[in-house]
Design a protein around this motif. Structure first.
Motif, short mmCIF file in Angstrom:
data_model
loop_
_atom_site.label_atom_id
_atom_site.label_comp_id
_atom_site.label_asym_id
_atom_site.label_seq_id
_atom_site.Cartn_x
_atom_site.Cartn_y
_atom_site.Cartn_z
N LEU A 522 -27.15 34.69 39.65
CA LEU A 522 -27.50 33.37 40.22
C LEU A 522 -28.53 32.68 39.32
CD1 LEU A 522 -27.67 34.23 44.02
CD2 LEU A 522 -25.72 33.49 42.64
N PRO A 523 -28.53 31.35 39.27
CA PRO A 523 -29.35 30.62 38.29
C PRO A 523 -30.85 30.85 38.40
CG PRO A 523 -27.81 29.13 39.39
CD PRO A 523 -27.68 30.44 40.04
N VAL A 524 -31.36 30.93 39.66
CA VAL A 524 -32.81 31.04 39.84
C VAL A 524 -33.12 32.11 40.90
CG1 VAL A 524 -34.93 29.81 40.38
CG2 VAL A 524 -33.02 28.58 39.36
N ARG A 525 -34.26 32.79 40.73
CA ARG A 525 -34.61 33.90 41.62
C ARG A 525 -36.02 33.69 42.18
NH1 ARG A 525 -33.77 39.33 38.36
NH2 ARG A 525 -31.83 38.19 38.06
N VAL A 526 -36.22 33.97 43.46
CA VAL A 526 -37.57 33.96 44.05
C VAL A 526 -37.86 35.38 44.53
CG1 VAL A 526 -39.01 33.08 45.91
CG2 VAL A 526 -37.37 31.54 44.75
N MET A 527 -38.94 35.98 43.97
CA MET A 527 -39.24 37.37 44.35
C MET A 527 -40.49 37.43 45.19
SD MET A 527 -38.29 39.04 40.68
CE MET A 527 -38.72 37.53 39.84
N GLU A 538 -42.93 34.95 42.96
CA GLU A 538 -42.59 34.69 41.56
C GLU A 538 -41.23 34.00 41.48
OE1 GLU A 538 -42.38 38.16 39.10
OE2 GLU A 538 -41.96 37.02 37.27
N VAL A 539 -41.16 32.94 40.68
CA VAL A 539 -39.89 32.22 40.46
C VAL A 539 -39.41 32.57 39.06
CG1 VAL A 539 -38.72 30.00 40.41
CG2 VAL A 539 -40.68 30.34 41.93
N LYS A 540 -38.10 32.86 38.91
CA LYS A 540 -37.62 33.30 37.60
C LYS A 540 -36.24 32.74 37.34
CE LYS A 540 -36.94 37.65 35.00
NZ LYS A 540 -35.61 37.20 34.49
N ARG A 541 -35.97 32.33 36.07
CA ARG A 541 -34.63 31.85 35.68
C ARG A 541 -33.79 33.02 35.24
NH1 ARG A 541 -35.31 26.44 31.98
NH2 ARG A 541 -33.27 27.13 31.26
N ARG A 542 -32.46 32.94 35.40
CA ARG A 542 -31.56 34.01 34.96
C ARG A 542 -31.14 33.78 33.51
NH1 ARG A 542 -29.35 37.31 32.92
NH2 ARG A 542 -27.65 38.74 33.56
N GLU A 546 -37.97 32.94 31.45
CA GLU A 546 -39.06 32.11 31.98
C GLU A 546 -39.33 32.45 33.45
OE1 GLU A 546 -38.41 28.00 30.96
OE2 GLU A 546 -39.81 27.41 32.56
N SER A 547 -40.59 32.68 33.77
CA SER A 547 -40.92 32.93 35.18
C SER A 547 -42.32 32.39 35.46
CB SER A 547 -40.87 34.42 35.47
OG SER A 547 -42.01 35.04 34.92
N TYR A 563 -34.85 24.87 39.01
CA TYR A 563 -33.40 24.68 39.25
C TYR A 563 -32.88 23.50 38.42
CZ TYR A 563 -28.91 24.45 41.58
OH TYR A 563 -27.57 24.45 41.82
N ASP A 564 -33.67 22.41 38.37
CA ASP A 564 -33.23 21.25 37.58
C ASP A 564 -33.15 21.58 36.10
OD1 ASP A 564 -33.14 19.95 39.92
OD2 ASP A 564 -35.00 18.80 39.64
N ALA A 565 -33.99 22.53 35.66
CA ALA A 565 -34.04 22.84 34.22
C ALA A 565 -32.85 23.70 33.80
CB ALA A 565 -35.33 23.58 33.90
#
Ligand SMILES: O=C(C[C@@H]1CCCCN1)Cn1cnc2cc(Cl)c(F)cc2c1=O
Ligand SMILES: [Mg+2]
Ligand SMILES: [Mg+2]
Length: 567
Positions: A522-527, A538-542, A546-547, A563-565
């Motif tokens: 999935l495009p973005v992750r919230v841990m 923590e927010v992280k891109r797949r 970048e996190s 998400y927009d990025a």
């Protein structure tokens, strides 16, 4: 959706038979399960991706006035007999009988069905043009299904058919479709090229295929280093420029060639280059066997044979058939004294004489075989694949190759089906004329695989956000910790108002969760982890590493920015 409730059977190991990256990842990420060879079940995350691809296709079809229908998978044989295609296809067309012994096929495509559907309705030019499309399961009994959804036997296709009173109107829809396909493949995130293609027995003579660039692709795209030429190699004409390297005619000589069964081995045995060898292939064209002669450094282009003999029903003869006809195995056959089957030769065979060919006796070859003296050639033609570096037709540069996956194709069909099936309309002068047709396909399930081939890393899929199964992966790292579970539950309720959220609430080790999240892609992750008690997540891109740690009060803005990025 909570991951404790969904069905995503990820695998630690991948079955050995999965060769392509997309096939491995589809299995490992728990997206498909094989039922039989080339036949799969789509599991929840794959089904969500399919829905999104289909929705993009639907939007772009409707944008150009396509009208959605759904035709049957079972097709009565009578229609295929009317169009003459019941006998034009071999075992690839799956056939069966119903309880009353009526014959049917499992639909590989729907030209016959759609033409029978409209022929009683579209009787006036005033009703034209019209474009009907469907998104539906197709069946083609492929000889070698492989690479998962890239070449399945049962697959999902969007197929559209347009009906016109004149060629100009067909050209307009063809262009609309061409542009719509550009939008579709751009929106699903594919790196693709439209290429000129062969229309085969489908009819018509103008068609483009849309190729997703990928090394696993079974299609070879020929493009130019100095022009915008791009074509499927099946279609690429070989410009024959005579270059006779003839030597004085010599006596035919039979030599013993133990263990020599390939052109290269024969070349080595004779100490000549392999282009001096002529290979003989036996091909069954409908019910007639023919011999094809080709230089040792070239390969027979089956699509050019189908086009030359005007049938799809062409198969390479097997060893038994060859033995029955010529009395020898494939590695020892040749044209000398063969007169019970016709012999065709690729143009380049004309350039050499005193040929080394099989003697139609195992372990023996002839030297100095010469056309007209020792064998007759029915016709010379362009039967081979072009080689990289050779000149392209019309001085469009030199051939360069790239592999592609055919994800779409647009055809100008003409009146092949409307004439054979008597689908006519009354024109302005009240004269009955056959409908002019176009047909246009997108491989929906194949597109899913092609996207994975182009969007993955060694940990799993990296979905473009336009078709990702979900937008955000919310992970409670250790749900046994009250603070983490509580915050994660709260965020799940909050985030799902803005995003499709997959919430990993499972009581699994963190490592398992992160591996699965990487696989699912999935495009973005919230841990939600140890800092949950301070409200920090923590927010992280797949797609990159970048996190950012962020307080939940700022989470919505940061998540929107992440998400927009993402592409
Ligand atoms: O399908 C097409 C043309 C277009 C493609 C876009 C959508 C509408 N059809 C070509 N083709 C390919 N394989 C086939 C396999 C079998 Cl077994 C068959 F009986 C027929 C066909 C067949 O006609
Ligand atoms: Mg093809
Ligand atoms: Mg095709």
């Amino acid at each position: 959706m909570k991951q404790s409730k969904i069905f995503i059977p990820t695998l630690r190991e991948v079955p050995a038979e999965a060769e392509s990256v997309s096939h491995k990842l589809l299995l490992k990420a728990g997206m498909i399960k094989q039922n039989a060879s080339g036949i799969y079940s789509y599991l929840p995350t794959a089904k969500r991706v399919l829905n999104k691809i289909e929705q993009i296709v639907r939007e772009e079809m409707e944008r150009i006035d396509g009208v959605e229908v759904l035709m049957p998978v079972l097709q009565q044989a009578e229609l295929w007999k009317e169009s003459g295609r019941w006998d034009a296809y071999g075992p690839e067309l799956m056939r069966m009988k119903d309880r009353n012994s009526r014959e049917f096929s499992l639909g590989p495509t729907h030209e016959e069905v759609v033409t029978s559907l409209v022929r009683d309705e579209l009787k006036s030019y005033k009703r034209l043009p019209i474009t009907l499309f469907q998104i539906q399961t197709k069946f083609r009994d492929e000889k070698r299904p492989r690479f998962g959804l890239l070449r399945g036997r049962e697959f999902i296709m969007k197929d559209a058919y347009s009906f016109h009173a004149n060629e100009a109107s067909l050209d307009e829809t063809y262009n609309d479709m061409y542009n719509a396909y550009h939008k579709i493949f751009t929106r699903v995130g594919l790196n693709f090229r439209p290429v000129l293609a062969d229309s085969g027995a489908i009819g018509g003579d103008h068609t483009h295929e849309f190729m997703a660039l990928a090394e696993i692709g079974e299609d070879t795209i020929v493009y130019s280093d100095t022009s915008d030429f791009a074509a499927n190699i099946e279609k690429t004409e070989v410009v024959y420029t005579p270059n006779h390297e003839h030597t004085p005619i010599k006596e035919l000589e039979k030599v013993e060639t133990p263990g020599v069964h390939t052109a290269q081995k024969l070349a080595d045995f004779l100490n000549v280059t392999v282009d001096k060898i002529v290979k003989s292939m036996i091909v069954k064209v409908e019910d007639e066997y023919v011999m094809i002669l080709i230089r040792g450094n070239h390969e027979v282009n089956d699509v050019k044979l189908k086009s030359y003999f005007k049938t799809e029903n062409i198969e390479m003869a097997n060893e038994n058939e060859i033995l029955n006809i010529l009395g020898a195995k494939p590695g020892s056959i040749g044209p000398v004294h063969v007169d019970k089957i016709k012999i065709y030769a690729d143009n380049d065979v004309q350039d050499i004489n005193n040929l080394a060919v099989g003697a139609n006796e195992d372990g023996y070859h002839y030297l100095n075989a010469n056309v007209d003296r020792d064998f007759n050639v029915e016709a010379y033609g362009d039967f081979r694949f072009i080689l990289e570096g050779e000149s392209l037709p019309n001085n469009l540069g030199k051939a360069k190759f790239a592999e592609g996956i055919e994800v779409g194709q647009v055809f100008k069909l003409g009146t092949k089906y409307s004439e054979s099936m008597n689908a006519t309309f009354l024109d302005e002068q009240g004269k009955a004329r056959p409908l002019i047709m176009g047909c246009y396909g997108v491989g929906v399930s194949r597109t899913l695989s092609a996207v994975i081939e182009q969007h993955h890393d060694d940990r799993g899929v990296i979905w473009p956000k336009s078709i990702a199964p979900y937008d955000v992966h919310l992970i409670a790292i250790n749900p046994k910790q009250e603070a983490q579970l509580e915050l994660a539950d709260q965020l799940y309720d909050q985030l799902r108002n803005h995003f499709d959220v997959l919430y990993d609430d499972r009581k699994e080790r963190a490592g398992v969760k992160f591996n699965d999240a990487d696989l699912i892609g999935l495009p973005v992750r919230v841990m939600v982890g140890k800092q949950a008690s301070e409200g920090i997540v923590e927010v992280k891109r797949r797609d990159n590493s970048e996190s950012q740690e962020v307080h939940i009060d700022d989470l919505q803005d940061v998540l929107n920015a992440f998400y927009d990025a993402v592409k």
